[in-house]
Design an enzyme around this catalytic site. Structure first.
Site, PDB file in Angstrom:
ATOM      1  N   TYR A   1     -40.703 -34.004 -15.304  1.00  0.00           N
ATOM      2  CA  TYR A   1     -41.894 -33.241 -15.652  1.00  0.00           C
ATOM      3  C   TYR A   1     -41.909 -33.041 -17.154  1.00  0.00           C
ATOM      4  O   TYR A   1     -40.907 -32.645 -17.736  1.00  0.00           O
ATOM      5  CB  TYR A   1     -41.878 -31.883 -14.933  1.00  0.00           C
ATOM      6  CG  TYR A   1     -43.030 -30.972 -15.291  1.00  0.00           C
ATOM      7  CD1 TYR A   1     -44.329 -31.275 -14.877  1.00  0.00           C
ATOM      8  CD2 TYR A   1     -42.829 -29.815 -16.028  1.00  0.00           C
ATOM      9  CE1 TYR A   1     -45.393 -30.437 -15.199  1.00  0.00           C
ATOM     10  CE2 TYR A   1     -43.882 -28.967 -16.339  1.00  0.00           C
ATOM     11  CZ  TYR A   1     -45.170 -29.286 -15.920  1.00  0.00           C
ATOM     12  OH  TYR A   1     -46.215 -28.444 -16.230  1.00  0.00           O
TER      13      TYR A   1
ATOM     14  N   ASP B   1     -37.155 -35.513 -24.022  1.00  0.00           N
ATOM     15  CA  ASP B   1     -37.812 -34.234 -23.757  1.00  0.00           C
ATOM     16  C   ASP B   1     -36.713 -33.211 -23.455  1.00  0.00           C
ATOM     17  O   ASP B   1     -36.190 -33.139 -22.344  1.00  0.00           O
ATOM     18  CB  ASP B   1     -38.780 -34.370 -22.580  1.00  0.00           C
ATOM     19  CG  ASP B   1     -39.517 -33.060 -22.300  1.00  0.00           C
ATOM     20  OD1 ASP B   1     -39.207 -32.048 -22.969  1.00  0.00           O
ATOM     21  OD2 ASP B   1     -40.385 -33.063 -21.409  1.00  0.00           O
TER      22      ASP B   1
ATOM     23  N   LYS C   1     -39.064 -23.600 -24.411  1.00  0.00           N
ATOM     24  CA  LYS C   1     -38.262 -22.639 -23.655  1.00  0.00           C
ATOM     25  C   LYS C   1     -37.315 -21.821 -24.548  1.00  0.00           C
ATOM     26  O   LYS C   1     -37.767 -20.871 -25.157  1.00  0.00           O
ATOM     27  CB  LYS C   1     -37.565 -23.358 -22.498  1.00  0.00           C
ATOM     28  CG  LYS C   1     -38.635 -23.950 -21.549  1.00  0.00           C
ATOM     29  CD  LYS C   1     -38.167 -24.372 -20.190  1.00  0.00           C
ATOM     30  CE  LYS C   1     -39.381 -24.631 -19.297  1.00  0.00           C
ATOM     31  NZ  LYS C   1     -39.578 -26.005 -18.886  1.00  0.00           N
TER      32      LYS C   1
END
Ligand code: PLP
Length: 426
Positions: free
Chosen positions: A143, A238, A266
């Site tokens: 994702y 990522d 994050k």
């Protein structure tokens, strides 16, 4: 007796789709009512009914330093008192860029954005602008946020709800995204042999954390690096989830892979919206206003958010921090595996850094197909048994778990005591 959580959930659903502002929060995968959270401290959070939980969700990754760490809260309060937003450059952004480039090996320049989705979207645009090519390669179950080009066979919520490829993404857009199996270096070699000259970039989670936790097999990331170099494609790691969790310098430091571009998010916001795209100077200089690849953001580098991120990273960058949280995480997964064994439940668990995966399957999965073999029903029962005992795991069998520096031997012990009872009831 209806609880306040129930009341709020009913009320929420009248004006918010499914009552939530991000799909997995709705508990659809596991059933039941999501606790509405009121406050958090250290390793714990409290819901609207006053129930306390040991938190392994960590806001889906950011809370590595633990909730409401005094140094972070103080930094946010001080920044907020000075200004909420300028839309003009600040010293804190410079400090943040310098810190990120010092900590993450491949970063030479970075641009701050407000979400991981924006970071990966910008990374793709940069890869395409830099190479003049259109095709991007991703891996099933990874994702990378909800931008059109990346919402193809995606993990996390998209996977949880059985629509890993979203409606509303034009077929023409999806056609430029090629999907391979995670950990399948041979598949990547075959694709590059056929279409290498069309490939702008490869984007991958260096440790997959959005289809539960899947580690890269030795040679997989190395093969992607080698293929991208040989064919002039941009390798994008990522690290929105893995950054500062798999190691201080991210998964790239742990595995010794030097990507062309890296996305972060994050942890770098410490709970506030900060994300970043960065990498090789030559590519980063293509971004506006230095170059032709456009990108902008009204609240990018927001002073309050950057203050939270900087304060968090300073905590994370202290000697022994990573070793401690990694050891806590390891003791948690070893304990869970032992409790499952004691109860005769088919189960496995593993961790890397402060991320962990639990699987109702005999061995940790190495591929998307193996993740699909985990017993989801059993996970849902386990999830609710744990929640009832005050342990908050991610509400889906396809999510990784997160430990913070505020978790210690005591929290692990309490978690294992809950697991001992839960495994006997699943
Ligand atoms: C969470 C995540 C994103 C998306 O970040 P948002 O801030 O939710 O947009 C992208 N990539 C990975 C690997 C993630 O875990």
């Amino acid at each position: 007796m209806t609880s306040r959580n129930e009341e709020l959930f009913q009320r929420a659903q009248r004006h918010i789709p499914a009552g939530v502002n991000s799909p997995v929060r709705a508990f659809r995968a596991v059933g039941g009512t999501p606790p509405f959270c009121e406050r958090a401290s250290g390793a714990h959070l409290w819901d609207a009914d006053g129930k306390r939980y040991i938190d392994y969700l960590g806001s889906w990754g950011p809370m590595l330093a633990g909730h409401t760490h005094p140094a972070v809260v103080e930094a946010v309060q001080a920044a907020a008192a000075r200004a909420l937003s300028f839309g003009a450059p600040t010293e804190a952004e410079v400090e943040m860029a310098e810190l990120l480039c010092r900590l993450v090996p491949s970063l030479e320049m970075v641009r701050l954005v407000s979400s991981g989705t924006e970071a990966t979207m910008t990374a793709l645009r940069l890869a395409r602008g830099h190479t003049g090519r259109s095709v991007v390669v991703k891996f099933e179950g990874c994702y990378h946020g909800h931008a059109d080009a990346l919402l193809v066979k995606a993990g996390s919520g998209a996977l949880t709800f059985g629509n890993p490829s979203s409606a509303g993404v034009p077929a023409e857009t999806a056609a430029h995204t090629l999907v391979l199996d995670y950990n399948d270096a041979a598949g990547a070699r075959a694709l590059f042999a056929q279409r290498g000259a069309e490939i702008a970039g490869v984007i991958v989670e260096p440790v997959a954390g959005n289809m539960n936790l899947v580690l890269p097999v030795p040679g997989f990331l190395e093969a992607l690096r080698e293929l991208c170099t040989r064919h002039g494609a941009v390798l994008i790691l990522d690290e929105v989830m893995t950054g500062f969790r798999v190691a201080l310098g991210g998964a790239q430091a742990r595995f010794g892979i030097r990507p062309d571009l890296t996305t972060l998010g994050k942890v770098i916001g410490g709970g506030l919206p900060v994300a970043a795209v960065g990498g090789r100077r030559e590519i980063m200089q293509k971004i506006a206003p230095l170059g032709p690849v456009y990108q902008a953001g009204t609240l990018s580098g927001n002073p309050v958010a950057v203050a939270a991120g900087l304060a968090t990273l300073k905590l994370v960058d202290t000697p022994g921090f990573q070793e401690r949280v990694e050891a806590t995480t390891r003791s948690l997964v070893e304990g869970l595996a032992a409790e499952a064994k004691g109860a005769g439940v088919t189960f496995s668990a593993q961790s890397i850094g402060s991320m962990f995966g639990v699987y109702f399957r005999a061995t940790p999965p190495k591929s998307f197909a193996e993740v699909m073999q985990c017993d989801r029903e059993r996970f849902s029962r386990f999830f609710h048994e744990m929640l009832a005992r005050g342990v908050y795991l991610a509400p889906s069998a396809y999510e990784a778990g997160f430990v913070s520096a505020a978790h210690g031997a005591r929290e692990v012990e309490e978690t294992l005591a809950a697991a001992r009872e839960a495994f006997r009831r699943v």
